[in-house]
Design a protein around this motif. Structure first.
Motif, PDB file in Angstrom:
ATOM      1  N   TRP A  74       7.500  -4.826  -5.257  1.00  0.00           N
ATOM      2  CA  TRP A  74       7.306  -3.900  -6.386  1.00  0.00           C
ATOM      3  C   TRP A  74       5.839  -3.454  -6.460  1.00  0.00           C
ATOM      4  O   TRP A  74       4.941  -4.203  -6.167  1.00  0.00           O
ATOM      5  CB  TRP A  74       7.645  -4.595  -7.710  1.00  0.00           C
ATOM      6  CG  TRP A  74       9.128  -4.851  -7.913  1.00  0.00           C
ATOM      7  CD1 TRP A  74       9.844  -5.847  -7.375  1.00  0.00           C
ATOM      8  CD2 TRP A  74       9.997  -4.086  -8.723  1.00  0.00           C
ATOM      9  NE1 TRP A  74      11.148  -5.775  -7.773  1.00  0.00           N
ATOM     10  CE2 TRP A  74      11.277  -4.684  -8.619  1.00  0.00           C
ATOM     11  CE3 TRP A  74       9.853  -2.940  -9.534  1.00  0.00           C
ATOM     12  CZ2 TRP A  74      12.397  -4.186  -9.271  1.00  0.00           C
ATOM     13  CZ3 TRP A  74      10.985  -2.462 -10.191  1.00  0.00           C
ATOM     14  CH2 TRP A  74      12.245  -3.069 -10.061  1.00  0.00           C
ATOM     15  N   ALA A  75       5.708  -2.151  -6.921  1.00  0.00           N
ATOM     16  CA  ALA A  75       4.359  -1.665  -7.248  1.00  0.00           C
ATOM     17  C   ALA A  75       4.440  -1.026  -8.623  1.00  0.00           C
ATOM     18  O   ALA A  75       5.385  -0.277  -8.897  1.00  0.00           O
ATOM     19  CB  ALA A  75       3.901  -0.654  -6.217  1.00  0.00           C
TER      20      ALA A  75
ATOM     21  N   LYS B 278      13.467   8.570   1.292  1.00  0.00           N
ATOM     22  CA  LYS B 278      13.616   7.303   0.543  1.00  0.00           C
ATOM     23  C   LYS B 278      13.412   6.074   1.419  1.00  0.00           C
ATOM     24  O   LYS B 278      13.813   6.054   2.577  1.00  0.00           O
ATOM     25  CB  LYS B 278      15.012   7.249  -0.076  1.00  0.00           C
ATOM     26  CG  LYS B 278      15.181   8.178  -1.224  1.00  0.00           C
ATOM     27  CD  LYS B 278      15.503   7.391  -2.465  1.00  0.00           C
ATOM     28  CE  LYS B 278      15.553   8.307  -3.679  1.00  0.00           C
ATOM     29  NZ  LYS B 278      15.311   7.628  -4.897  1.00  0.00           N
ATOM     30  N   LEU B 279      12.770   5.088   0.827  1.00  0.00           N
ATOM     31  CA  LEU B 279      12.622   3.791   1.498  1.00  0.00           C
ATOM     32  C   LEU B 279      13.924   3.019   1.298  1.00  0.00           C
ATOM     33  O   LEU B 279      14.691   3.326   0.379  1.00  0.00           O
ATOM     34  CB  LEU B 279      11.475   3.011   0.874  1.00  0.00           C
ATOM     35  CG  LEU B 279      10.079   3.578   1.107  1.00  0.00           C
ATOM     36  CD1 LEU B 279       9.059   2.831   0.253  1.00  0.00           C
ATOM     37  CD2 LEU B 279       9.707   3.464   2.584  1.00  0.00           C
ATOM     38  N   PRO B 280      14.178   1.991   2.114  1.00  0.00           N
ATOM     39  CA  PRO B 280      15.423   1.239   1.927  1.00  0.00           C
ATOM     40  C   PRO B 280      15.492   0.627   0.517  1.00  0.00           C
ATOM     41  O   PRO B 280      14.514   0.026   0.076  1.00  0.00           O
ATOM     42  CB  PRO B 280      15.341   0.129   2.987  1.00  0.00           C
ATOM     43  CG  PRO B 280      14.287   0.547   3.934  1.00  0.00           C
ATOM     44  CD  PRO B 280      13.384   1.498   3.230  1.00  0.00           C
ATOM     45  N   GLU B 281      16.623   0.817  -0.111  1.00  0.00           N
ATOM     46  CA  GLU B 281      16.904   0.276  -1.455  1.00  0.00           C
ATOM     47  C   GLU B 281      15.841   0.697  -2.463  1.00  0.00           C
ATOM     48  O   GLU B 281      15.513  -0.055  -3.376  1.00  0.00           O
ATOM     49  CB  GLU B 281      16.962  -1.262  -1.437  1.00  0.00           C
ATOM     50  CG  GLU B 281      17.703  -1.883  -0.281  1.00  0.00           C
ATOM     51  CD  GLU B 281      19.141  -2.194  -0.625  1.00  0.00           C
ATOM     52  OE1 GLU B 281      19.427  -2.356  -1.819  1.00  0.00           O
ATOM     53  OE2 GLU B 281      19.959  -2.215   0.318  1.00  0.00           O
TER      54      GLU B 281
ATOM     55  N   ASP C 206      11.417  -4.031   2.483  1.00  0.00           N
ATOM     56  CA  ASP C 206      10.803  -3.651   3.774  1.00  0.00           C
ATOM     57  C   ASP C 206      11.698  -4.152   4.907  1.00  0.00           C
ATOM     58  O   ASP C 206      11.390  -5.142   5.569  1.00  0.00           O
ATOM     59  CB  ASP C 206       9.403  -4.274   3.845  1.00  0.00           C
ATOM     60  CG  ASP C 206       8.631  -3.782   5.056  1.00  0.00           C
ATOM     61  OD1 ASP C 206       9.194  -2.937   5.798  1.00  0.00           O
ATOM     62  OD2 ASP C 206       7.493  -4.244   5.263  1.00  0.00           O
ATOM     63  N   LYS C 207      12.835  -3.453   5.088  1.00  0.00           N
ATOM     64  CA  LYS C 207      13.819  -3.937   6.065  1.00  0.00           C
ATOM     65  C   LYS C 207      13.267  -3.942   7.486  1.00  0.00           C
ATOM     66  O   LYS C 207      13.588  -4.820   8.296  1.00  0.00           O
ATOM     67  CB  LYS C 207      15.084  -3.085   5.984  1.00  0.00           C
ATOM     68  CG  LYS C 207      15.862  -3.373   4.734  1.00  0.00           C
ATOM     69  CD  LYS C 207      17.293  -2.948   4.849  1.00  0.00           C
ATOM     70  CE  LYS C 207      18.062  -3.485   3.654  1.00  0.00           C
ATOM     71  NZ  LYS C 207      19.260  -2.706   3.378  1.00  0.00           N
TER      72      LYS C 207
ATOM     73  N   GLN D 146       0.849  -1.213   0.000  1.00  0.00           N
ATOM     74  CA  GLN D 146       0.000   0.000   0.000  1.00  0.00           C
ATOM     75  C   GLN D 146       0.874   1.248   0.000  1.00  0.00           C
ATOM     76  O   GLN D 146       0.639   2.198  -0.738  1.00  0.00           O
ATOM     77  CB  GLN D 146      -0.892  -0.002   1.227  1.00  0.00           C
ATOM     78  CG  GLN D 146      -2.188  -0.764   0.997  1.00  0.00           C
ATOM     79  CD  GLN D 146      -3.009  -0.904   2.262  1.00  0.00           C
ATOM     80  OE1 GLN D 146      -2.829  -0.124   3.189  1.00  0.00           O
ATOM     81  NE2 GLN D 146      -3.859  -1.901   2.287  1.00  0.00           N
ATOM     82  N   GLU D 147       1.904   1.166   0.850  1.00  0.00           N
ATOM     83  CA  GLU D 147       2.790   2.326   0.946  1.00  0.00           C
ATOM     84  C   GLU D 147       3.478   2.579  -0.400  1.00  0.00           C
ATOM     85  O   GLU D 147       3.566   3.717  -0.873  1.00  0.00           O
ATOM     86  CB  GLU D 147       3.831   2.073   2.041  1.00  0.00           C
ATOM     87  CG  GLU D 147       4.526   3.361   2.463  1.00  0.00           C
ATOM     88  CD  GLU D 147       5.482   3.138   3.632  1.00  0.00           C
ATOM     89  OE1 GLU D 147       5.275   2.161   4.371  1.00  0.00           O
ATOM     90  OE2 GLU D 147       6.424   3.950   3.770  1.00  0.00           O
ATOM     91  N   LEU D 148       3.913   1.466  -1.027  1.00  0.00           N
ATOM     92  CA  LEU D 148       4.580   1.602  -2.334  1.00  0.00           C
ATOM     93  C   LEU D 148       3.641   2.233  -3.355  1.00  0.00           C
ATOM     94  O   LEU D 148       4.028   3.095  -4.137  1.00  0.00           O
ATOM     95  CB  LEU D 148       5.033   0.230  -2.834  1.00  0.00           C
ATOM     96  CG  LEU D 148       6.286  -0.362  -2.199  1.00  0.00           C
ATOM     97  CD1 LEU D 148       6.563  -1.746  -2.776  1.00  0.00           C
ATOM     98  CD2 LEU D 148       7.499   0.526  -2.437  1.00  0.00           C
TER      99      LEU D 148
END
Ligand code: ADP
Length: 451
Positions: free
Chosen positions: A119-120, A73-76, A139-140, A39-41
């Motif tokens: 992935w989204a 930024k999200l991880p990676e 999602d670390k 959802q976040e993606l």
């Protein structure tokens, strides 16, 4: 060891249910976390679209706010904005697969996983044309949380198993304690001393019943051993008497030369005692043969009237050609059939009749009543008017070698009725004696009728 097995069983059962329960928790937590991240993606894909494609159309300050609040930024994290017209390049480079592309175009958006990356992909329609926005990240945070959950559950499981094993061990101990105690008590019981009994605290539960069963078995064994001991003692005593006479007489006569008359006298005595010995042995063998039941016991249909006729003629000779026996058949009992062995039944009947005549001095008549009892039982009553048996000795009479104190000089060895008792039991019947001193004796024998 039963205790160990109970404790292990306890732990395994608890362990299995816990593992199942924990696996469910882990599985659903993981799915929830994954969904949240998708959802976040997806939200970020929308923002990326707006940020990249529409910043010319919206106020600058709104964009800076969006960037501040959302685009840390999200991880990676990786983002791709692909114009739909140039999707071929993305397909060629392997960034998109035809399935993902067609699904995104068809549904408007799509989420999927590639290894640790989530992935989204979003179809973004803009006034400059249609775009595919692709965004991926790892999602670390959730991975860390799930690992911690796994570790904590593992520790909890190990701890619970330990506690369960201890509880199981204690529980098993409390269950097996009476058994251990019982086996300790049983160890102290030997064949030579069967007088001990097993004690338990609660006589009503299963262990109490087990103790009862063991105790009654011990009682029977003790009785059996006692009977056997007495039997051996009496048998050796019986055999020793004639042997002592034989050895004593021959020793005396051999000390010096005797005249012919003396030799004849002694040898006659030895012969008599020899005959006596042989007859004792015959009785003993008969008793053991009957009581061990080892004798091939071929059951046959026997007509009791025939047996009685036979025995009656034997008794006629035994009584010195006197007809002392009166036979009386009850109505309906004229031709009673039983199953068993004819010669044993005849032996039993003749032993009782012989006694009846012997203990009434061959002077009184003896009555033999043949009756039917309860439809399927045959009852024989042998009634004499002889010396009777002292009341306190009646119950001991069927024991081997037992002779009542008033039997005195009337010949006998106390084996006849033991044989009768064994034969009757072997045929599924029972023997019962009723007697009054100096008035007479009645022996009751009941036998099942042949079907
Ligand atoms: P035995 O007669 O050879 O001594 P039994 O076993 O037949 O042996 O009988 C055991 C004892 O029972 C006898 O010694 C006697 O004391 C008693 N007894 C048996 N039958 C009678 C009877 N009809 N009347 C009186 N006493 C009897």
């Amino acid at each position: 060891m039963i205790r160990f097995r109970i404790a292990v069983l306890f732990s395994v059962l608890t362990g299995l249910s816990l593992v199942l329960f924990m696996s469910l928790i882990y599985f659903y937590t993981r799915i929830d976390k994954e969904d949240e991240f998708y959802q976040e993606l997806m939200v970020r894909a929308g923002i990326v679209g707006q940020y990249r494609l529409e910043k010319d159309e919206v106020a600058a300050e709104i964009y800076s706010e969006i960037i501040e609040t959302h685009l840390v930024k999200l991880p990676e994290e990786r983002e791709y904005v692909i114009p739909l017209g140039h999707a071929r390049y993305a397909l060629d480079s392997g960034l998109l697969s035809p399935e993902i592309l067609s699904e995104t175009v068809l549904e408007g958006n799509l989420t999927y996983r590639d290894g640790p990356e989530q992935w989204a992909s979003l179809l973004y329609e803009d006034n400059q044309g249609d775009f595919i926005i692709l965004i991926s990240a790892i999602d670390k945070e959730s991975i860390g949380e799930l690992a911690a959950l796994k570790r904590n559950m593992g520790l909890g499981l190990a701890f619970t198993l330990l506690v369960q094993f201890a509880v199981g061990w204690a529980f098993a101990k409390s269950i097996t304690y009476p058994l251990t105690k019982m086996s300790g008590q049983l160890k102290s019981i030997t064949a030579t001393d069967l007088s001990h009994r097993v004690k338990v605290q609660n006589t009503q539960d299963e262990l109490g019943h087990l103790a009862d069963t063991l105790n009654s078995m011990l009682g029977r064994l003790e009785k059996g051993f006692e009977v056997q001991r007495k039997f051996i003692a009496s048998a050796s005593h019986e055999l020793r008497t004639p042997l002592t006479v034989i050895m004593g007489e021959s020793e005396i006569v051999l000390r010096q030369e005797r005249d012919k008359k003396k030799y004849i006298q002694v040898i006659t005595k030895i012969q008599k005692e020899g005959e006596n010995l042989s007859s004792i042995l015959h009785d003993l063998m008969q008793l053991t043969a009957v009581s061990s039941g080892l004798l091939q016991f071929h059951k046959e249909r026997i007509n009791l009237a025939d047996v009685i006729l036979d025995v009656q003629s034997q008794m006629f000779h035994f009584a010195g050609r006197k007809d002392l026996i009166i036979i009386n058949y009850d109505q309906g009992a004229e031709i009673p059939w039983i199953t068993g062995q004819q010669r044993w039944i005849a032996l039993a009947l003749s032993n009782v009749l012989r006694n009846a005549m012997k203990y009434s001095g061959f002077k009184e008549t003896v009555l033999l009543n043949v009756k039917l009892a309860q439809g399927n039982e045959l009852l024989l009553e042998i009634i004499d008017r002889g010396i009777g048996i002292p009341a306190d000795e009646i119950s001991a009479i069927p024991a081997p070698f037992y002779r009542a104190r008033n039997a005195g000089t009337l010949g006998g060895r106390g084996i006849g009725l033991s044989i009768v008792d064994e034969i009757v039991k072997l045929h599924g019947g029972s023997m019962y004696i009723r007697s009054e001193l100096n008035k007479g004796t009645t022996v009751y024998i009941s036998l099942p009728l042949a079907p």
